[in-house]
Design an enzyme around this catalytic site. Structure first.
Site, PDB file in Angstrom:
ATOM      1  N   GLU A  19       0.831  -1.207   0.000  1.00 31.58           N
ATOM      2  CA  GLU A  19       0.000   0.000   0.000  1.00 31.58           C
ATOM      3  C   GLU A  19       0.867   1.260   0.000  1.00 31.58           C
ATOM      4  O   GLU A  19       1.817   1.364   0.774  1.00 31.58           O
ATOM      5  CB  GLU A  19      -0.921  -0.031   1.236  1.00 31.58           C
ATOM      6  CG  GLU A  19      -1.653   1.254   1.547  1.00 31.58           C
ATOM      7  CD  GLU A  19      -2.495   1.805   0.392  1.00 31.58           C
ATOM      8  OE1 GLU A  19      -3.253   1.027  -0.209  1.00 31.58           O
ATOM      9  OE2 GLU A  19      -2.370   3.006   0.094  1.00 31.58           O
TER      10      GLU A  19
ATOM     11  N   HIS B 106     -25.290  -2.240   0.205  1.00 30.06           N
ATOM     12  CA  HIS B 106     -26.371  -2.266  -0.793  1.00 30.06           C
ATOM     13  C   HIS B 106     -26.866  -3.689  -1.038  1.00 30.06           C
ATOM     14  O   HIS B 106     -26.071  -4.628  -1.061  1.00 30.06           O
ATOM     15  CB  HIS B 106     -25.862  -1.743  -2.147  1.00 30.06           C
ATOM     16  CG  HIS B 106     -25.436  -0.310  -2.144  1.00 30.06           C
ATOM     17  ND1 HIS B 106     -26.312   0.720  -1.962  1.00 30.06           N
ATOM     18  CD2 HIS B 106     -24.212   0.261  -2.322  1.00 30.06           C
ATOM     19  CE1 HIS B 106     -25.653   1.870  -2.032  1.00 30.06           C
ATOM     20  NE2 HIS B 106     -24.374   1.622  -2.237  1.00 30.06           N
TER      21      HIS B 106
ATOM     22  N   ARG C  47     -15.023   8.530  -6.461  1.00 27.65           N
ATOM     23  CA  ARG C  47     -15.377   7.240  -7.058  1.00 27.65           C
ATOM     24  C   ARG C  47     -14.495   7.009  -8.292  1.00 27.65           C
ATOM     25  O   ARG C  47     -14.141   7.974  -8.984  1.00 27.65           O
ATOM     26  CB  ARG C  47     -16.838   7.223  -7.495  1.00 27.65           C
ATOM     27  CG  ARG C  47     -17.835   7.667  -6.423  1.00 27.65           C
ATOM     28  CD  ARG C  47     -19.177   7.870  -7.098  1.00 27.65           C
ATOM     29  NE  ARG C  47     -20.205   8.440  -6.254  1.00 27.65           N
ATOM     30  CZ  ARG C  47     -20.384   9.747  -6.052  1.00 27.65           C
ATOM     31  NH1 ARG C  47     -19.554  10.628  -6.591  1.00 27.65           N
ATOM     32  NH2 ARG C  47     -21.383  10.177  -5.327  1.00 27.65           N
TER      33      ARG C  47
ATOM     34  N   ILE D 197     -14.123   0.032  -9.705  1.00 24.70           N
ATOM     35  CA  ILE D 197     -14.983  -0.393  -8.596  1.00 24.70           C
ATOM     36  C   ILE D 197     -15.623   0.884  -8.051  1.00 24.70           C
ATOM     37  O   ILE D 197     -15.112   1.504  -7.128  1.00 24.70           O
ATOM     38  CB  ILE D 197     -14.174  -1.154  -7.518  1.00 24.70           C
ATOM     39  CG1 ILE D 197     -13.281  -2.218  -8.161  1.00 24.70           C
ATOM     40  CG2 ILE D 197     -15.104  -1.768  -6.482  1.00 24.70           C
ATOM     41  CD1 ILE D 197     -13.999  -3.311  -8.902  1.00 24.70           C
TER      42      ILE D 197
ATOM     43  N   SER E 186     -19.222   2.793  -7.161  1.00 26.60           N
ATOM     44  CA  SER E 186     -19.895   3.221  -5.934  1.00 26.60           C
ATOM     45  C   SER E 186     -20.467   2.072  -5.120  1.00 26.60           C
ATOM     46  O   SER E 186     -21.348   2.270  -4.298  1.00 26.60           O
ATOM     47  CB  SER E 186     -20.977   4.241  -6.272  1.00 26.60           C
ATOM     48  OG  SER E 186     -21.646   3.851  -7.418  1.00 26.60           O
TER      49      SER E 186
ATOM     50  N   CYS F 106     -17.165  13.461  23.274  1.00 24.04           N
ATOM     51  CA  CYS F 106     -18.226  13.522  22.247  1.00 24.04           C
ATOM     52  C   CYS F 106     -18.601  12.116  21.786  1.00 24.04           C
ATOM     53  O   CYS F 106     -19.762  11.786  21.627  1.00 24.04           O
ATOM     54  CB  CYS F 106     -17.758  14.302  21.027  1.00 24.04           C
ATOM     55  SG  CYS F 106     -17.334  16.008  21.339  1.00 24.04           S
TER      56      CYS F 106
ATOM     57  N   CYS G  92     -16.913  18.180  18.602  1.00 27.88           N
ATOM     58  CA  CYS G  92     -15.850  19.184  18.795  1.00 27.88           C
ATOM     59  C   CYS G  92     -14.647  18.906  17.905  1.00 27.88           C
ATOM     60  O   CYS G  92     -13.696  19.674  17.895  1.00 27.88           O
ATOM     61  CB  CYS G  92     -15.454  19.280  20.269  1.00 27.88           C
ATOM     62  SG  CYS G  92     -14.182  18.111  20.774  1.00 27.88           S
TER      63      CYS G  92
HETATM   64  C1  LIG Z   1     -18.815   9.341  -2.223  1.00 32.05           C
HETATM   65  C2  LIG Z   1     -18.768   7.853  -2.304  1.00 32.05           C
HETATM   66  C3  LIG Z   1     -19.816   7.097  -1.794  1.00 32.05           C
HETATM   67  C4  LIG Z   1     -19.769   5.702  -1.854  1.00 32.05           C
HETATM   68  N1  LIG Z   1     -20.746   4.983  -1.232  1.00 32.05           N
HETATM   69  C5  LIG Z   1     -20.665   3.635  -1.197  1.00 32.05           C
HETATM   70  C6  LIG Z   1     -21.629   2.893  -0.484  1.00 32.05           C
HETATM   71  O1  LIG Z   1     -22.514   3.458   0.151  1.00 32.05           O
HETATM   72  N2  LIG Z   1     -21.542   1.539  -0.505  1.00 32.05           N
HETATM   73  C7  LIG Z   1     -20.569   0.884  -1.206  1.00 32.05           C
HETATM   74  O2  LIG Z   1     -20.581  -0.339  -1.220  1.00 32.05           O
HETATM   75  N3  LIG Z   1     -19.608   1.570  -1.864  1.00 32.05           N
HETATM   76  C8  LIG Z   1     -19.636   2.923  -1.862  1.00 32.05           C
HETATM   77  N4  LIG Z   1     -18.672   3.649  -2.508  1.00 32.05           N
HETATM   78  C9  LIG Z   1     -17.662   2.933  -3.269  1.00 32.05           C
HETATM   79  C10 LIG Z   1     -16.562   2.370  -2.418  1.00 32.05           C
HETATM   80  O3  LIG Z   1     -16.137   3.292  -1.442  1.00 32.05           O
HETATM   81  C11 LIG Z   1     -15.425   2.008  -3.363  1.00 32.05           C
HETATM   82  O4  LIG Z   1     -15.917   1.201  -4.404  1.00 32.05           O
HETATM   83  C12 LIG Z   1     -14.324   1.258  -2.645  1.00 32.05           C
HETATM   84  O5  LIG Z   1     -13.893   1.945  -1.504  1.00 32.05           O
HETATM   85  C13 LIG Z   1     -13.162   1.057  -3.594  1.00 32.05           C
HETATM   86  O6  LIG Z   1     -12.162   0.376  -2.884  1.00 32.05           O
HETATM   87  P1  LIG Z   1     -10.768   0.102  -3.547  1.00 32.05           P
HETATM   88  O7  LIG Z   1     -10.051  -0.785  -2.616  1.00 32.05           O
HETATM   89  O8  LIG Z   1     -10.967  -0.353  -4.964  1.00 32.05           O
HETATM   90  O9  LIG Z   1     -10.093   1.538  -3.677  1.00 32.05           O
HETATM   91  P2  LIG Z   1      -9.294   2.405  -2.591  1.00 32.05           P
HETATM   92  O10 LIG Z   1      -9.932   2.389  -1.281  1.00 32.05           O
HETATM   93  O11 LIG Z   1      -9.048   3.740  -3.204  1.00 32.05           O
HETATM   94  O12 LIG Z   1      -7.922   1.611  -2.448  1.00 32.05           O
HETATM   95  C14 LIG Z   1      -6.942   1.634  -3.441  1.00 32.05           C
HETATM   96  C15 LIG Z   1      -5.606   1.734  -2.740  1.00 32.05           C
HETATM   97  O13 LIG Z   1      -4.573   1.526  -3.687  1.00 32.05           O
HETATM   98  C16 LIG Z   1      -3.468   2.300  -3.261  1.00 32.05           C
HETATM   99  N5  LIG Z   1      -2.565   2.467  -4.399  1.00 32.05           N
HETATM  100  C17 LIG Z   1      -2.826   3.095  -5.571  1.00 32.05           C
HETATM  101  N6  LIG Z   1      -1.750   3.020  -6.376  1.00 32.05           N
HETATM  102  C18 LIG Z   1      -0.799   2.327  -5.705  1.00 32.05           C
HETATM  103  C19 LIG Z   1       0.523   1.911  -6.022  1.00 32.05           C
HETATM  104  N7  LIG Z   1       1.098   2.198  -7.207  1.00 32.05           N
HETATM  105  N8  LIG Z   1       1.223   1.218  -5.083  1.00 32.05           N
HETATM  106  C20 LIG Z   1       0.661   0.906  -3.884  1.00 32.05           C
HETATM  107  N9  LIG Z   1      -0.599   1.274  -3.548  1.00 32.05           N
HETATM  108  C21 LIG Z   1      -1.313   1.964  -4.451  1.00 32.05           C
HETATM  109  C22 LIG Z   1      -4.110   3.597  -2.788  1.00 32.05           C
HETATM  110  O14 LIG Z   1      -3.246   4.307  -1.921  1.00 32.05           O
HETATM  111  C23 LIG Z   1      -5.372   3.102  -2.127  1.00 32.05           C
HETATM  112  O15 LIG Z   1      -5.230   2.969  -0.718  1.00 32.05           O
HETATM  113  C24 LIG Z   1     -18.684   5.045  -2.482  1.00 32.05           C
HETATM  114  C25 LIG Z   1     -17.633   5.809  -2.991  1.00 32.05           C
HETATM  115  C26 LIG Z   1     -17.657   7.189  -2.877  1.00 32.05           C
HETATM  116  C27 LIG Z   1     -16.501   7.982  -3.371  1.00 32.05           C
END
Ligand SMILES: Cc1cc2nc3c(=O)[nH]c(=O)nc-3n(C[C@H](O)[C@H](O)[C@H](O)COP(=O)(O)OP(=O)(O)OC[C@H]3O[C@@H](n4cnc5c(N)ncnc54)[C@H](O)[C@@H]3O)c2cc1C
Length: 474
Positions: free
Chosen positions: A46, A64, A325, A349, A351, A416, A451
């Site tokens: 990471e 969901h 997203r 991936i 929302s 809080c 706070c």
């Molecule tokens: C406003 C909003 C509302 C949402 N609401 C929902 C909801 O209600 N329910 C739901 O199921 N989903 C929801 N989602 C979607 C959900 O949050 C995402 O689909 C999910 O968090 C994606 O996870 P991820 O692990 O793919 O990405 P991330 O959490 O972004 O993880 C990717 C990681 O890769 C790391 N990385 C990137 N490049 C490198 C590299 N070269 N080397 C090492 N590490 C690297 C980054 O630092 C990051 O930590 C929402 C998203 C948003 C923005």
């Protein structure tokens, strides 16, 4: 098993892995956990100094059902399956979930006409329990909804969950089951090779027989490192307002809008921490670091929220935040196996990734097998039990037995959020200790209340800086 955050990475054979998963968001952590069931050498790598520090920390936290997914898509299947898997896992791991159910509220004739079509879509997605509500039935369920609502679609099964504990539970279980977690370790270059790909990071080189790209917003950039250009990620910002706990009695369900072309729209939802959330916006941007909020965005949310639940605007705002997203111009995930590279991309991936995470992980295991990975026999993982951050479940400050055994669980530091010294101490000594105060907040809620740390900040910081409880991962 190890967690590293500083210093050079292990060298020689210790740097050789059967699978390296890049990105420790909710998706990468779920994949590492699924792989940990097998006799493999796994690394989860990471860029940030903590797990769940990207999009996974800043979402609307809805588990969901997938009732409104586009039928037949991979996302529809994985969200439905992920909902089932995560509901069961949350029970086992102590992740707070509240099955409040959702109401999709129609505010004009066009939206009302859409509700039966959404009910049909839900049926095609396997959800047969939705029900159309008249304005009177809606008002009985949600007495504070604003005037002018023309009806609603009730969707039982939609829940709120703690997103922070979810990622942390996956990563903790993965690490305890033998996965090496390397934090503060961005992969900067990849030299594809056979039998090992060479991954160059700021802290040294790792070698991977198989590679998984779970880089979220940066999945396209990581693809480019291995020579692929299949899609582009556009960050779609979602800004949110969090209202104080006094607002909690104003709303019983997750109040959803009728979805539009830019996604699920602005909702009002209780959180498992006892607050009420309003948002998110949907703004396509160029900048993948633009997680700030804007005056315009928050004003727009207040205007929409005031129509849905007028009394909400009289309540105080505790916090504002924004998440990005990973939109790719396709109404589906971008998950693909590249057998010639022994490489799987887990992109787009959007929302629903929190909900679908466990199902995505199982799907990726299948794709890794298509890439030639022989995972060997699966064993059950030792269960994890995470500290509870949810208001609907017993919190330590109320647990007389726990306080009798360790009085520090009766000593409140953050008033809080009612966070005790014992919880902070336990988080600092945990398998994956926080890398900073924000990470500590995601593990305990300390400094997360009305706070925002004004009262307890100095004491929390002092506890964090003492860090007397285990130096392993720092
Ligand atoms: C406003 C909003 C509302 C949402 N609401 C929902 C909801 O209600 N329910 C739901 O199921 N989903 C929801 N989602 C979607 C959900 O949050 C995402 O689909 C999910 O968090 C994606 O996870 P991820 O692990 O793919 O990405 P991330 O959490 O972004 O993880 C990717 C990681 O890769 C790391 N990385 C990137 N490049 C490198 C590299 N070269 N080397 C090492 N590490 C690297 C980054 O630092 C990051 O930590 C929402 C998203 C948003 C923005």
């Amino acid at each position: 098993m190890s967690v590293t955050r500083t210093g050079p990475l292990p060298a020689g054979e210790a740097a050789e892995y059967d699978v390296v998963v890049v990105g420790a968001g909710v998706v990468g952590s779920a994949i590492a956990r699924a792989l940990a069931r097998h006799p493999l050498r796994i690394a989860l790598v990471e860029a940030a100094d903590d797990v769940g520090d990207g999009t996974s920390k800043a979402n609307t936290a809805i588990l969901h059902t997938g009732f409104d997914a586009a039928p037949g898509t991979l996302e529809a299947r994985l969200v439905r399956e992920g909902h089932r898997l995560l509901t069961a896992y949350a029970r086992e791991a102590g992740i707070p979930v509240e099955p409040l159910g959702a109401l999709l509220v129609a505010w004009n004739e066009e939206q009302r006409a859409t509700l039966p079509r959404l009910a049909e879509k839900a049926e095609r997605n396997g959800h047969r329990t939705t029900r159309l509500l008249t304005p009177t039935e809606l008002a009985a369920r949600e007495p504070h909804v604003g005037p002018g609502a023309l009806g609603a679609l009730e969707v039982p099964g939609e829940s709120v969950i703690c997103p922070w504990t979810t990622t942390l539970a996956y990563a903790t279980q993965a690490v305890r089951s033998g996965v090496d977690l390397h934090l503060d370790c961005r992969v900067e270059k990849v030299r594809p090779g056979d039998p090992y790909h060479r991954l160059v990071t700021r802290r040294g080189v790792l070698r991977a027989r198989h590679l998984v790209n779970a880089c979220g917003l940066h999945a396209d950039a990581f693809d480019a490192l291995v020579g692929r250009e299949d899609f582009t990620v556009t960050p779609r910002r979602g800004q949110l307002l969090v209202f104080d706990k006094f607002a909690r009695d104003l709303v019983r369900h997750i109040l959803l809008p009728v979805p539009g072309p830019l996604g699920k729209g602005v909702l009002i939802s209780p959180t498992v921490y006892g607050n009420v959330m309003l948002g998110p916006t949907a703004e396509d941007l160029d900048d993948k670091t633009a997680t700030g909020t804007t005056e315009e965005g928050l004003a727009g949310l207040r205007e929409q929220g005031g129509r849905i639940l007028p009394a909400l605007l009289d309540e105080e705002v505790t916090a504002v935040y924004a998440g990005l997203r990973a939109a790719t111009g396709q109404e589906d995930y971008r998950i693909a196996a590249h057998p010639e590279l022994r490489y799987v991309t887990v992109g787009g991936i959007r929302s629903t990734g929190l909900t679908a995470s466990l199902a995505i992980a199982e799907h990726v295991l299948g794709l890794l097998a298509d890439c030639g990975l022989d995972p060997g026999p699966a064993r059950p993982l030792a269960p994890v039990r995470m500290p509870n951050l949810g208001e609907s479940f017993p919190r330590p400050y109320r647990d007389a037995g726990l306080i009798a055994r360790d009085p520090e669980f009766g000593s409140i530091v953050c008033h809080c959020e009612r966070v005790t010294r014992g919880e902070i101490r336990a988080a600092l000594a945990s398998t994956i200790p926080p890398g900073g105060l924000d990470g500590l907040r995601r593990r305990t809620r300390a400094r997360g209340g009305r706070c925002q740390g004004n009262h307890c900040g100095a004491e929390v910081r002092a506890l964090f800086e003492e860090r007397p409880y285990g130096e392993g991962a720092r």
